[in-house]
Design a protein around this motif. Structure first.
Motif, PDB file in Angstrom:
ATOM      1  N   ASP A  37       0.801  -1.217   0.000  1.00 27.53           N
ATOM      2  CA  ASP A  37       0.000   0.000   0.000  1.00 27.53           C
ATOM      3  C   ASP A  37       0.840   1.276   0.000  1.00 27.53           C
ATOM      4  O   ASP A  37       0.301   2.381  -0.104  1.00 27.53           O
ATOM      5  CB  ASP A  37      -0.994   0.011   1.170  1.00 27.53           C
ATOM      6  CG  ASP A  37      -0.325  -0.112   2.533  1.00 27.53           C
ATOM      7  OD1 ASP A  37       0.916   0.027   2.615  1.00 27.53           O
ATOM      8  OD2 ASP A  37      -1.040  -0.348   3.518  1.00 27.53           O
ATOM      9  N   ASP A  40       2.492   3.603  -5.278  1.00 21.75           N
ATOM     10  CA  ASP A  40       1.502   4.299  -6.093  1.00 21.75           C
ATOM     11  C   ASP A  40       1.533   3.710  -7.499  1.00 21.75           C
ATOM     12  O   ASP A  40       2.296   4.158  -8.357  1.00 21.75           O
ATOM     13  CB  ASP A  40       1.803   5.794  -6.133  1.00 21.75           C
ATOM     14  CG  ASP A  40       0.809   6.565  -7.000  1.00 21.75           C
ATOM     15  OD1 ASP A  40      -0.246   5.986  -7.357  1.00 21.75           O
ATOM     16  OD2 ASP A  40       1.096   7.738  -7.321  1.00 21.75           O
ATOM     17  N   VAL A  41       0.702   2.689  -7.716  1.00 16.65           N
ATOM     18  CA  VAL A  41       0.731   2.003  -9.010  1.00 16.65           C
ATOM     19  C   VAL A  41       0.115   2.844 -10.127  1.00 16.65           C
ATOM     20  O   VAL A  41       0.169   2.453 -11.293  1.00 16.65           O
ATOM     21  CB  VAL A  41       0.010   0.632  -8.933  1.00 16.65           C
ATOM     22  CG1 VAL A  41       0.757  -0.317  -8.021  1.00 16.65           C
ATOM     23  CG2 VAL A  41      -1.431   0.796  -8.487  1.00 16.65           C
ATOM     24  N   ASP A  42      -0.463   3.992  -9.786  1.00 11.45           N
ATOM     25  CA  ASP A  42      -0.981   4.894 -10.812  1.00 11.45           C
ATOM     26  C   ASP A  42       0.083   5.879 -11.287  1.00 11.45           C
ATOM     27  O   ASP A  42      -0.123   6.598 -12.265  1.00 11.45           O
ATOM     28  CB  ASP A  42      -2.193   5.678 -10.280  1.00 11.45           C
ATOM     29  CG  ASP A  42      -3.376   4.769  -9.966  1.00 11.45           C
ATOM     30  OD1 ASP A  42      -3.585   3.823 -10.746  1.00 11.45           O
ATOM     31  OD2 ASP A  42      -4.060   4.998  -8.953  1.00 11.45           O
ATOM     32  N   GLY A  43       1.201   5.928 -10.587  1.00 11.02           N
ATOM     33  CA  GLY A  43       2.291   6.811 -10.972  1.00 11.02           C
ATOM     34  C   GLY A  43       3.293   6.089 -11.862  1.00 11.02           C
ATOM     35  O   GLY A  43       3.104   4.926 -12.217  1.00 11.02           O
ATOM     36  N   HIS A  65      -1.088  -9.469  -5.635  1.00  6.01           N
ATOM     37  CA  HIS A  65      -0.665  -8.116  -6.020  1.00  6.01           C
ATOM     38  C   HIS A  65       0.245  -8.110  -7.249  1.00  6.01           C
ATOM     39  O   HIS A  65       0.512  -7.043  -7.814  1.00  6.01           O
ATOM     40  CB  HIS A  65       0.062  -7.440  -4.857  1.00  6.01           C
ATOM     41  CG  HIS A  65      -0.770  -7.302  -3.622  1.00  6.01           C
ATOM     42  ND1 HIS A  65      -1.797  -6.382  -3.514  1.00  6.01           N
ATOM     43  CD2 HIS A  65      -0.743  -7.971  -2.444  1.00  6.01           C
ATOM     44  CE1 HIS A  65      -2.352  -6.474  -2.321  1.00  6.01           C
ATOM     45  NE2 HIS A  65      -1.729  -7.433  -1.651  1.00  6.01           N
ATOM     46  N   ALA A  68      -0.912  -6.348 -10.746  1.00  4.56           N
ATOM     47  CA  ALA A  68      -0.907  -4.878 -10.729  1.00  4.56           C
ATOM     48  C   ALA A  68       0.514  -4.335 -10.691  1.00  4.56           C
ATOM     49  O   ALA A  68       0.832  -3.345 -11.371  1.00  4.56           O
ATOM     50  CB  ALA A  68      -1.703  -4.367  -9.525  1.00  4.56           C
ATOM     51  N   TRP A  72       2.596  -2.061 -13.479  1.00  5.58           N
ATOM     52  CA  TRP A  72       3.189  -0.786 -13.074  1.00  5.58           C
ATOM     53  C   TRP A  72       4.669  -0.706 -13.443  1.00  5.58           C
ATOM     54  O   TRP A  72       5.137   0.295 -13.987  1.00  5.58           O
ATOM     55  CB  TRP A  72       3.002  -0.633 -11.561  1.00  5.58           C
ATOM     56  CG  TRP A  72       3.702   0.515 -10.930  1.00  5.58           C
ATOM     57  CD1 TRP A  72       3.444   1.850 -11.120  1.00  5.58           C
ATOM     58  CD2 TRP A  72       4.759   0.437  -9.965  1.00  5.58           C
ATOM     59  NE1 TRP A  72       4.291   2.603 -10.332  1.00  5.58           N
ATOM     60  CE2 TRP A  72       5.103   1.768  -9.612  1.00  5.58           C
ATOM     61  CE3 TRP A  72       5.438  -0.618  -9.361  1.00  5.58           C
ATOM     62  CZ2 TRP A  72       6.106   2.056  -8.690  1.00  5.58           C
ATOM     63  CZ3 TRP A  72       6.428  -0.336  -8.434  1.00  5.58           C
ATOM     64  CH2 TRP A  72       6.749   0.983  -8.108  1.00  5.58           C
TER      65      TRP A  72
END
Length: 206
Positions: A37, A40-43, A65, A68, A72
């Motif tokens: 957690d 930041d897999v969106d970065g 996990h 994802a 990334w």
């Protein structure tokens, strides 16, 4: 080449960081994480993520996990002390790009990181490759066979296992007979239910 490490042990993260810094002309550490957690897999992701197989206080498998994290990062290299075949094979099925055993050393890790970044799948040692590829070492168990063994490991009788799984006790015995046959075919020493549970545990099924 950018590298990040995800491992719940600070000493391991520090070791990976030191290995990367020794090769600063080609490698750059861009992230060091102790838990999923924190990522930041969106970065933007690194070229290579060095990932431990077990994370958290209770050594929880990171398998769920991996997809994802693999989406990334450019590549995910599993960095683990695990030497049971099935957890490693399951990690491969979830999308890791390489495997290195922690006792193979940091220079081996750097080599695996380099090759993974170039798109190669690589194992750090003969041991790691055997654990992943030699299926004769590990009998293939079905989902129901694993459920039977898991319940027996927890102390249930065969009758109680049948009741929990909503099958007849004879069906439980049939599963055990099938499991025993698979281990005998693999030339593994099994003599009773306890030894079946033991061997399945050694393989990482339960």
């Amino acid at each position: 080449m950018t590298v990040a490490v995800l491992d719940n042990q600070e000493v391991v993260r520090d070791g990976v960081a030191a290995a990367v810094h020794r090769h600063g002309e080609e490698l750059q550490l861009v992230g060091s994480y102790g838990a999923v957690d924190e990522v930041d897999v969106d970065g933007p992701g690194p070229d290579v993520l060095v990932l431990d197989l077990y994370l958290g206080r209770d050594d929880v498998l990171v398998l769920d996990h991996i997809p994802a994290l693999a989406a990334w990062a450019g590549a995910v290299v599993l960095h683990t002390a695990e030497e049971k075949p099935m957890p490693l094979r399951r990690a491969l099925a979830h999308g890791v790009h390489g495997v290195i055993l922690k006792n193979d050393g940091t220079e081996a890790l750097v080599n695996v990181v380099r090759r993974a970044a170039m798109g190669d799948f690589v194992c750090s040692s003969v041991v790691a490759e055997a654990l992943i590829s030699d299926v004769s070492l590990t009998p293939r168990l079905t989902v129901r066979e694993v459920e039977v063994l898991s319940n027996l490991r927890d102390g249930l009788t065969q009758r109680q296992v049948g009741s929990r799984l909503k099958v007849a006790e004879e069906t439980v015995r049939a599963h055990l007979k099938s499991i025993r046959g698979k281990y005998i075919d693999a030339e593994r020493e099994v003599t009773n239910t306890g030894s079946l549970v033991r061997e399945a545990g050694l393989d990482g099924w339960i």
